[in-house]
Design a protein around this motif. Structure first.
Motif, short mmCIF file in Angstrom:
data_model
loop_
_atom_site.label_atom_id
_atom_site.label_comp_id
_atom_site.label_asym_id
_atom_site.label_seq_id
_atom_site.Cartn_x
_atom_site.Cartn_y
_atom_site.Cartn_z
N VAL A 50 4.39 -9.97 1.92
CA VAL A 50 4.34 -8.49 1.57
C VAL A 50 2.25 -8.61 1.25
O VAL A 50 2.21 -6.84 0.90
N HIS A 51 1.89 -8.49 0.50
CA HIS A 51 0.71 -8.88 0.30
C HIS A 51 -0.49 -7.85 1.41
O HIS A 51 -0.62 -6.98 1.23
N GLU A 52 0.36 -8.56 2.36
CA GLU A 52 -0.77 -9.17 3.55
C GLU A 52 -0.04 -7.50 4.28
O GLU A 52 -1.48 -6.53 4.58
N GLY A 53 1.25 -6.97 3.81
CA GLY A 53 1.19 -6.72 4.72
C GLY A 53 1.53 -5.36 4.14
O GLY A 53 1.16 -3.85 4.79
N GLY A 54 1.09 -5.31 2.92
CA GLY A 54 0.57 -3.94 2.27
C GLY A 54 -0.91 -3.49 2.08
O GLY A 54 -0.79 -2.45 2.88
N HIS A 55 -1.79 -4.72 2.70
CA HIS A 55 -3.43 -4.66 2.99
C HIS A 55 -3.20 -3.60 3.80
O HIS A 55 -3.63 -2.46 4.41
N GLY A 56 -1.88 -3.97 4.86
CA GLY A 56 -2.37 -3.63 6.73
C GLY A 56 -1.70 -2.29 6.59
O GLY A 56 -2.30 -1.48 7.38
N ILE A 57 -0.58 -2.25 5.84
CA ILE A 57 0.20 -0.56 5.55
C ILE A 57 -0.90 0.79 5.68
O ILE A 57 -1.83 1.71 5.84
N VAL A 58 -1.69 0.15 4.38
CA VAL A 58 -3.11 1.29 3.20
C VAL A 58 -4.16 1.27 4.54
O VAL A 58 -4.18 2.67 4.44
N MET A 90 -11.55 1.25 2.28
CA MET A 90 -12.09 0.43 2.11
C MET A 90 -11.46 0.00 0.77
O MET A 90 -10.33 -1.07 0.93
N ILE A 91 -11.04 0.49 -0.28
CA ILE A 91 -11.07 0.47 -1.52
C ILE A 91 -9.82 0.42 -1.79
O ILE A 91 -9.15 -0.19 -2.14
N PHE A 92 -8.60 1.55 -1.02
CA PHE A 92 -8.13 1.95 -1.60
C PHE A 92 -7.01 0.47 -0.48
O PHE A 92 -5.69 0.08 -0.54
N THR A 93 -7.42 0.01 0.84
CA THR A 93 -6.86 -0.92 1.20
C THR A 93 -7.08 -2.71 0.24
O THR A 93 -6.09 -2.87 0.63
N PRO A 99 -0.08 -5.03 -5.94
CA PRO A 99 0.59 -4.24 -5.97
C PRO A 99 1.99 -4.31 -4.90
O PRO A 99 3.18 -3.44 -5.55
N ALA A 100 1.38 -4.76 -4.37
CA ALA A 100 2.62 -4.31 -2.66
C ALA A 100 3.97 -5.08 -2.77
O ALA A 100 5.47 -3.91 -3.05
N ALA A 101 4.07 -6.59 -3.70
CA ALA A 101 5.66 -6.41 -3.73
C ALA A 101 5.77 -5.88 -4.99
O ALA A 101 7.52 -5.91 -5.01
#
Length: 237
Positions: A50-58, A90-93, A99-101
């Motif tokens: 989920v963490h890496e998915g959050g980076h990817g989505i943003v 980059m900051i938001f990514t 916080p993604a999970a």
């Protein structure tokens, strides 16, 4: 066609909330999973997904090009995106990972509060399928595929009671596990000093101390836990 109609009926048919005793036992089970090291080592892979998915989505939402995601056997991960190395995107990514999970857990709690436990499980399957397309290493493929297989098996073969308990357990592990990873992050930063963690990369981009960003992660996660507890009826405010 009949299969699709069956799936749609499963997704859109609300189930009754779990009995309070079963719900609280599920809370206890989630706490044990997150606290007990052997169980946490397995559960942490889910948090990393989920963490890496959050980076990817943003990254995609902020206009960056997603290059791929890697998940490793030590529960670490890496999301590669292309674009400006500085600036809001980059900051938001970087900000999105920890916080993604908890945010996903909050969304899951909302669906459960409406009785859509099977709907939640199928929403997770869709997210895992989208993530699978971006995975760029064998362990990552295996990790996401096994997670998806477990979720699918429960959603398709489990009884309503089993589906409800499993959906709640996943939601709570996301919420509790998200918090634990932030505390682990600060412990790691304290031992090693400067590092390439999300908080330290945010420090280099914003000149705000890493502990500030860890605090931002924890505050966001605590808010998600509190709102989820309210939605699920564990606390009444």
């Amino acid at each position: 066609m009949d299969v699709l109609l069956d799936i749609w009926q499963r997704i859109t048919t609300p189930h009754a909330m779990l009995e309070p005793l079963i719900a609280w036992l599920t809370v206890a089970a989630a706490a044990v999973i997150v606290v007990f090291p052997p169980m946490w080592r397995l559960a942490r892979h889910v948090i990393t997904i989920v963490h890496e998915g959050g980076h990817g989505i943003v990254a995609v939402l902020s206009g960056r090009r997603l290059g791929g995601i890697r998940l490793h056997s030590d529960t670490s991960g890496l999301t590669v995106s292309r674009g400006r190395p500085t600036g809001p995107g980059m900051i938001f990514t970087l900000l999105a990972g920890y916080p993604a999970a908890a945010l996903l857990g909050l969304g899951a709690a909302w669906l459960l509060s409406l009785g859509y436990d099977v709907g939640l499980l199928w929403a997770l399957l869709v997210l895992l399928a989208l993530l699978l397309i971006q995975i760029r290493n064998w362990f990552g493929l295996w990790s996401v595929a096994v997670t998806g297989a477990v979720v699918f098996s429960v959603s398709w073969f489990g009884s309503p009671q089993v589906q409800g308990v499993f959906a709640l357990l996943v939601t709570l592990v996301l919420l509790f596990g998200s918090l634990r990873t932030s505390f682990e992050l600060q412990q790691s930063r304290s031992r090693r000093g400067g590092s390439s963690s999300d908080a330290d990369q945010l420090t280099r981009l914003t000149h705000l101390p890493g502990i500030f960003w860890v605090a931002v992660f924890i505050v966001a996660q605590v808010v998600c836990v509190a709102l989820s507890a309210r939605l699920l009826g564990f606390v009444r405010i």
